[in-house]
Design a protein around this motif. Structure first.
Motif, PDB file in Angstrom:
ATOM      1  N   SER A  98       0.832  -1.200   0.000  1.00 43.45           N
ATOM      2  CA  SER A  98       0.000   0.000   0.000  1.00 43.45           C
ATOM      3  C   SER A  98       0.867   1.250   0.000  1.00 43.45           C
ATOM      4  O   SER A  98       1.556   1.524   0.994  1.00 43.45           O
ATOM      5  CB  SER A  98      -0.909   0.034   1.232  1.00 43.45           C
ATOM      6  N   PRO A  99       0.851   2.022  -1.081  1.00 41.88           N
ATOM      7  CA  PRO A  99       1.572   3.302  -1.078  1.00 41.88           C
ATOM      8  C   PRO A  99       1.042   4.255  -0.007  1.00 41.88           C
ATOM      9  O   PRO A  99       1.806   5.038   0.562  1.00 41.88           O
ATOM     10  CB  PRO A  99       1.315   3.858  -2.482  1.00 41.88           C
ATOM     11  N   ASN A 100      -0.269   4.189   0.285  1.00 43.04           N
ATOM     12  CA  ASN A 100      -0.821   5.055   1.331  1.00 43.04           C
ATOM     13  C   ASN A 100      -0.224   4.733   2.691  1.00 43.04           C
ATOM     14  O   ASN A 100       0.067   5.638   3.482  1.00 43.04           O
ATOM     15  CB  ASN A 100      -2.347   4.923   1.379  1.00 43.04           C
ATOM     16  N   VAL A 101      -0.045   3.443   2.976  1.00 35.03           N
ATOM     17  CA  VAL A 101       0.589   3.051   4.239  1.00 35.03           C
ATOM     18  C   VAL A 101       2.029   3.524   4.259  1.00 35.03           C
ATOM     19  O   VAL A 101       2.512   4.084   5.256  1.00 35.03           O
ATOM     20  CB  VAL A 101       0.514   1.525   4.445  1.00 35.03           C
ATOM     21  N   ARG A 102       2.732   3.315   3.160  1.00 31.61           N
ATOM     22  CA  ARG A 102       4.140   3.721   3.097  1.00 31.61           C
ATOM     23  C   ARG A 102       4.316   5.226   3.248  1.00 31.61           C
ATOM     24  O   ARG A 102       5.286   5.696   3.845  1.00 31.61           O
ATOM     25  CB  ARG A 102       4.756   3.264   1.768  1.00 31.61           C
ATOM     26  N   LYS A 103       3.351   5.970   2.699  1.00 26.47           N
ATOM     27  CA  LYS A 103       3.422   7.430   2.776  1.00 26.47           C
ATOM     28  C   LYS A 103       2.746   7.977   4.034  1.00 26.47           C
ATOM     29  O   LYS A 103       2.626   9.190   4.209  1.00 26.47           O
ATOM     30  CB  LYS A 103       2.764   8.057   1.541  1.00 26.47           C
ATOM     31  N   LYS A 104       2.246   7.041   4.895  1.00 23.12           N
ATOM     32  CA  LYS A 104       1.602   7.411   6.160  1.00 23.12           C
ATOM     33  C   LYS A 104       0.365   8.287   5.954  1.00 23.12           C
ATOM     34  O   LYS A 104       0.074   9.196   6.738  1.00 23.12           O
ATOM     35  CB  LYS A 104       2.603   8.089   7.104  1.00 23.12           C
ATOM     36  N   ARG A 105      -0.383   7.980   4.887  1.00 17.25           N
ATOM     37  CA  ARG A 105      -1.651   8.668   4.667  1.00 17.25           C
ATOM     38  C   ARG A 105      -2.731   7.959   5.468  1.00 17.25           C
ATOM     39  O   ARG A 105      -2.943   6.748   5.293  1.00 17.25           O
ATOM     40  CB  ARG A 105      -2.030   8.649   3.180  1.00 17.25           C
ATOM     41  N   PRO A 106      -3.451   8.645   6.360  1.00 21.93           N
ATOM     42  CA  PRO A 106      -4.495   7.998   7.158  1.00 21.93           C
ATOM     43  C   PRO A 106      -5.699   7.610   6.292  1.00 21.93           C
ATOM     44  O   PRO A 106      -5.872   8.137   5.180  1.00 21.93           O
ATOM     45  CB  PRO A 106      -4.874   9.061   8.188  1.00 21.93           C
ATOM     46  N   TYR A 107      -6.530   6.727   6.819  1.00 21.10           N
ATOM     47  CA  TYR A 107      -7.633   6.183   6.020  1.00 21.10           C
ATOM     48  C   TYR A 107      -8.640   7.261   5.605  1.00 21.10           C
ATOM     49  O   TYR A 107      -9.293   7.124   4.568  1.00 21.10           O
ATOM     50  CB  TYR A 107      -8.351   5.080   6.801  1.00 21.10           C
ATOM     51  N   ASP A 108      -8.777   8.316   6.408  1.00 21.98           N
ATOM     52  CA  ASP A 108      -9.724   9.379   6.058  1.00 21.98           C
ATOM     53  C   ASP A 108      -9.072  10.491   5.240  1.00 21.98           C
ATOM     54  O   ASP A 108      -9.638  11.567   5.055  1.00 21.98           O
ATOM     55  CB  ASP A 108     -10.391   9.956   7.309  1.00 21.98           C
ATOM     56  N   GLY A 159      -4.657   1.123  11.978  1.00 20.91           N
ATOM     57  CA  GLY A 159      -3.410   1.260  11.241  1.00 20.91           C
ATOM     58  C   GLY A 159      -3.306   0.424   9.988  1.00 20.91           C
ATOM     59  O   GLY A 159      -2.377   0.613   9.197  1.00 20.91           O
ATOM     60  N   TYR A 160      -4.256  -0.508   9.767  1.00 21.01           N
ATOM     61  CA  TYR A 160      -4.134  -1.382   8.599  1.00 21.01           C
ATOM     62  C   TYR A 160      -4.550  -0.681   7.313  1.00 21.01           C
ATOM     63  O   TYR A 160      -4.226  -1.130   6.221  1.00 21.01           O
ATOM     64  CB  TYR A 160      -4.934  -2.665   8.802  1.00 21.01           C
ATOM     65  N   ASN A 161      -5.337   0.397   7.490  1.00 24.36           N
ATOM     66  CA  ASN A 161      -5.577   1.332   6.394  1.00 24.36           C
ATOM     67  C   ASN A 161      -6.259   0.679   5.195  1.00 24.36           C
ATOM     68  O   ASN A 161      -7.085  -0.223   5.349  1.00 24.36           O
ATOM     69  CB  ASN A 161      -4.247   1.991   6.007  1.00 24.36           C
ATOM     70  N   ASP A 162      -5.893   1.120   3.974  1.00 18.22           N
ATOM     71  CA  ASP A 162      -6.571   0.625   2.778  1.00 18.22           C
ATOM     72  C   ASP A 162      -6.189  -0.806   2.426  1.00 18.22           C
ATOM     73  O   ASP A 162      -6.800  -1.423   1.547  1.00 18.22           O
ATOM     74  CB  ASP A 162      -6.340   1.546   1.575  1.00 18.22           C
ATOM     75  N   MET A 163      -5.200  -1.380   3.122  1.00 21.53           N
ATOM     76  CA  MET A 163      -4.902  -2.796   2.920  1.00 21.53           C
ATOM     77  C   MET A 163      -6.075  -3.659   3.362  1.00 21.53           C
ATOM     78  O   MET A 163      -6.272  -4.756   2.835  1.00 21.53           O
ATOM     79  CB  MET A 163      -3.645  -3.199   3.699  1.00 21.53           C
ATOM     80  N   ALA A 164      -6.879  -3.162   4.305  1.00 20.91           N
ATOM     81  CA  ALA A 164      -8.068  -3.900   4.729  1.00 20.91           C
ATOM     82  C   ALA A 164      -9.053  -4.035   3.573  1.00 20.91           C
ATOM     83  O   ALA A 164      -9.662  -5.089   3.363  1.00 20.91           O
ATOM     84  CB  ALA A 164      -8.731  -3.196   5.911  1.00 20.91           C
TER      85      ALA A 164
END
Length: 285
Positions: A98-108, A159-164
């Motif tokens: 997940s690039p969002n996880v790597r870039k620390k972008r929160p789910y919202d 913390g699992y973010n968009d990987m969920a």
């Protein structure tokens, strides 16, 4: 020492990066049980990781490929059948990023282009993999396709973010494609919902250390390790599970059936010690 559970079987393992990878452990166990395999990962992962060492150790051909590319996947299956001498008996999809996880972008506050990348790499690649294999008739009758999932597909995990979202899609693909592949080719498709596991990819999840400790305290059998998962995958690849398909198989030491354990409650209560008055009563803020 192996028991020849996979003797005479041919397999493809996608996603082994280094010796922390679950896919790495699965590859080792599959060969130990008598299988011959090929390995595949992205060209970048092959350069950055140590998959070449695993390939040499297991005498397995390493085929660099982007699992989001249909053309690349066609090459993986074609070369694997050529090298291994016939159709494939089992496939492991151990791919997620997940690039969002790597870039620390929160789910919202997701970047939606990056979300599409997450879904393509972590879930849609699984569909592409099976669609390519089916069109090429690359998997034997009663072959086994397994993808690694996580319980965040059903329950919210901080913390699992968009990987969920990706894991939810992955499990849905396993059911939908599993029906068609089973009906038409007798190929079984399952996902394994693994305990939180210390891997290179998992280390990017926010609060991973706390998650590992919490699930260890909650699970009556403790967390399932990467080696434990490899054992389970071998069973799923073997003829012992010929009638198991379209399932999300929980492999988490019992965590998913728990609400509260004694060990977790003890730790929870200890956290309040500094907030008690002289009579031992908890002072709520």
């Amino acid at each position: 020492m192996g028991n020849n559970l996979l003797k005479g079987k041919r397999g493809i393992i996608f996603g082994a990066l280094n010796d922390m990878s679950i896919a790495w452990k699965v590859a080792e166990r599959a060969v130990e049980e008598g299988a011959i395999i090929t390995l595949s990962n992205t060209p970048l992962a092959v350069r950055m990781g140590t998959t070449n060492e695993l390939a040499e150790k297991l005498n397995a051909k390493l085929i660099p490929a982007d699992a989001t590319s249909v053309t690349d996947l066609e090459q993986v299956f074609e070369q694997s059948m050529e090298v291994l001498g016939g159709k494939i008996d089992f496939v492991l999809h151990s791919i997620g990023m997940s690039p969002n996880v790597r870039k620390k972008r929160p789910y919202d506050d997701l970047d939606y282009d990056m979300l599409l990348t997450t879904l393509d790499i972590s879930a849609i690649s699984f569909h592409k993999m099976m669609q390519v294999a089916k069109k090429m008739d690359a998997i034997n009758d009663y072959g086994s396709v397994v993808a690694l999932s996580y319980m965040a597909a059903q329950r919210t995990v901080f913390g699992y973010n968009d990987m969920a979202d990706a894991k939810s899609m992955l499990e849905s693909i396993a059911r939908s494609f599993g029906y068609i592949y089973g009906r038409e080719r007798n190929v079984r498709v399952n996902t394994i919902s693994q305990s939180p596991t210390v891997t290179t990819a998992g280390s990017g999840v926010k609060g991973m250390d706390g998650l590992l400790d919490f699930s260890e305290r909650m699970s009556p059998l403790g967390n399932a390790t990467a080696a434990d998962c490899a054992d389970y995958c071998v069973v799923m690849f073997s003829d012992l599970t010929r009638k198991v398909t379209m399932q999300n198989l929980l492999h988490d030491g019992g965590f998913s059936s728990m609400a509260m354990s004694y060990r977790a409650m003890e730790q929870y209560n200890k956290s309040f010690e500094e907030f008690k008055d002289e009579n031992g009563k908890i002072i709520y803020g």
